[in-house]
Design an enzyme around this catalytic site. Structure first.
Site, PDB file in Angstrom:
ATOM      1  CD1 TRP A   1       3.351   3.296   4.845  1.00 14.25           C
ATOM      2  CD2 TRP A   1       5.373   2.419   4.424  1.00 14.25           C
ATOM      3  NE1 TRP A   1       3.819   3.845   3.681  1.00 14.25           N
ATOM      4  CE2 TRP A   1       5.043   3.339   3.391  1.00 14.25           C
ATOM      5  CE3 TRP A   1       6.587   1.743   4.361  1.00 14.25           C
ATOM      6  CZ2 TRP A   1       5.893   3.593   2.318  1.00 14.25           C
ATOM      7  CZ3 TRP A   1       7.443   1.995   3.298  1.00 14.25           C
ATOM      8  CH2 TRP A   1       7.100   2.911   2.292  1.00 14.25           C
TER       9      TRP A   1
ATOM     10  CG  ASP B   1       6.923   3.836  10.954  1.00 13.28           C
ATOM     11  OD1 ASP B   1       7.360   5.006  10.998  1.00 13.28           O
ATOM     12  OD2 ASP B   1       6.748   3.219   9.882  1.00 13.28           O
TER      13      ASP B   1
ATOM     14  CE  LYS C   1       5.735   9.379   5.298  1.00 17.70           C
ATOM     15  NZ  LYS C   1       5.413   9.425   3.878  1.00 17.70           N
TER      16      LYS C   1
END
Length: 361
Positions: free
Chosen positions: A102, A172, A196
């Site tokens: 990511w 992030d 999540k």
């Protein structure tokens, strides 16, 4: 139908109490005779919901008043591009610390809008460790420093907030937000996809220091500009009302659990239980990640013989343990231990792992 233990990396498990409340309220929310999904986002009822959700999130994270809280759309991936659009002037550079898939993607998506400097990376080590802070090549003139505190695929996590000086730190936090207390004041921007630890997919929570909203960067449509979203209370366009509602219920549930200190202790206990089972399996199971970098949220592991992987996955699902297959980039297994995954789920997984090893030798 009974619910099973869900170890999915995302979209991930939601608290059962939240789902049950949403089920009860689905057809008639607040006695108004309609679902929350059917109400105007500009109506009094939904505006009250939105204000309460923000207040609860501010309380949980102790967010200072000089930060705006935005409830946006697009997933974290869209904001890989919007971050440089909003924080960096044309021709400016930004530092990226890359510790997994990511982080790589964030840097790649930022490249059309800012000069990306890879200030630190553990790619050469296959993202199984974190690059030591003293090796980072940071530019004090950078528009910001971006990093990913927790990498869901590779299972590495920063356990301390890195000091990057006066340059705004951008994180992030899609996979670790609300998993324990953090000092928001050390960040310029925190953003997180909801799917999540917050709620269903389709919502992004973004926390931004207000002075950064005033940066003059480049021409862009209003829909991409964070300052316009802040000025319109995240209702510049029709928001994801269902996602916002469920996020609000999750914030209330977290407060009922004792807040983020209690959740942090619970998450550490779950991760410790699973890592201990792996480390004391006599080599039957193995965690590839360097110990200091191990994630509390995402635990990748392998079997001593990959030929057993298919049997492990088939039998674990039959035993009521869902979504344990590792990401295709790394293979093996992965158990995601987000807030909504209870200790009992990890205990069930550990018991299954022991039984599987005894039966398959």
């Amino acid at each position: 139908m009974s619910r099973l233990w869900n170890f999915s990396a995302g979209p991930a498990a939601l608290p059962q109490a939240v789902l049950e409340r949403a089920q009860r309220e689905l057809l008639d929310w607040q006695g108004c005779g309609a679902s929350v999904m059917e109400l105007s986002h500009r109506g009094k009822l939904f505006m009250g919901l939105a204000q309460q959700a923000e207040a609860d999130l501010r309380e949980l994270l102790a967010i200072p008043e000089n930060y705006a809280v935005l409830f946006l759309q697009g997933g974290a991936t869209q904001h890989f591009a919007q971050i440089p659009m909003n924080l960096a002037a044309e021709g400016a550079s930004a530092d990226y610390v890359v510790t997994g898939h990511w982080g790589e993607k964030a840097a790649s998506e930022a490249a059309p809008y800012v000069k990306v400097n890879i200030a630190g990376s553990s790619k050469a080590e296959h993202y199984l460790r974190l690059p030591p802070r003293e090796t980072w090549q940071l530019d004090p003139r950078a528009a910001y420093v971006h990093y990913t505190p927790n990498e869901t695929i590779h299972g590495v996590e920063f356990h301390d907030i890195p000091d990057v000086g006066d340059v705004p730190l951008v994180a992030d936090m899609s996979s670790d937000i609300l998993s324990g207390p953090i000092d928001v004041s050390k960040f310029g921007v925190i953003y997180a996809g909801a799917q999540k630890n917050i709620g269903p997919s389709g919502l992004v929570v973004l926390i931004i220091r207000r002075d950064l909203l005033e940066r003059s960067t480049r021409p862009m449509a209003r829909i991409f500009r964070y300052a316009d979203h802040a000025a319109n209370d995240s209702m510049l366009n029709t928001p994801n009302t269902w996602g916002w509602y469920l996020a609000g219920l999750t914030f209330q549930w977290l407060k009922e659990q004792g807040g983020l200190k209690a959740m942090g202790e619970r998450n550490t206990a779950k991760a410790t239980l699973l890592y201990d089972a792996i480390d004391h399996s006599g080599g039957y199971y193995r965690s590839p990640v360097e110990v200091p970098a191990r994630s509390r949220m995402n635990v990748p592991f392998t079997l001593h013989d990959s030929a057993l992987d298919a049997d492990f996955l088939k039998e674990s699902e039959a035993a009521g343990l869902l979504a344990l297959k590792g990401h295709k980039a790394v293979g093996g297994m992965r158990a995601s231990l987000y807030n909504a995954v209870p200790l009992e789920a990890v205990q069930a997984l550990v018991a299954f792992m022991k039984d599987f090893a005894e039966r398959h030798g």
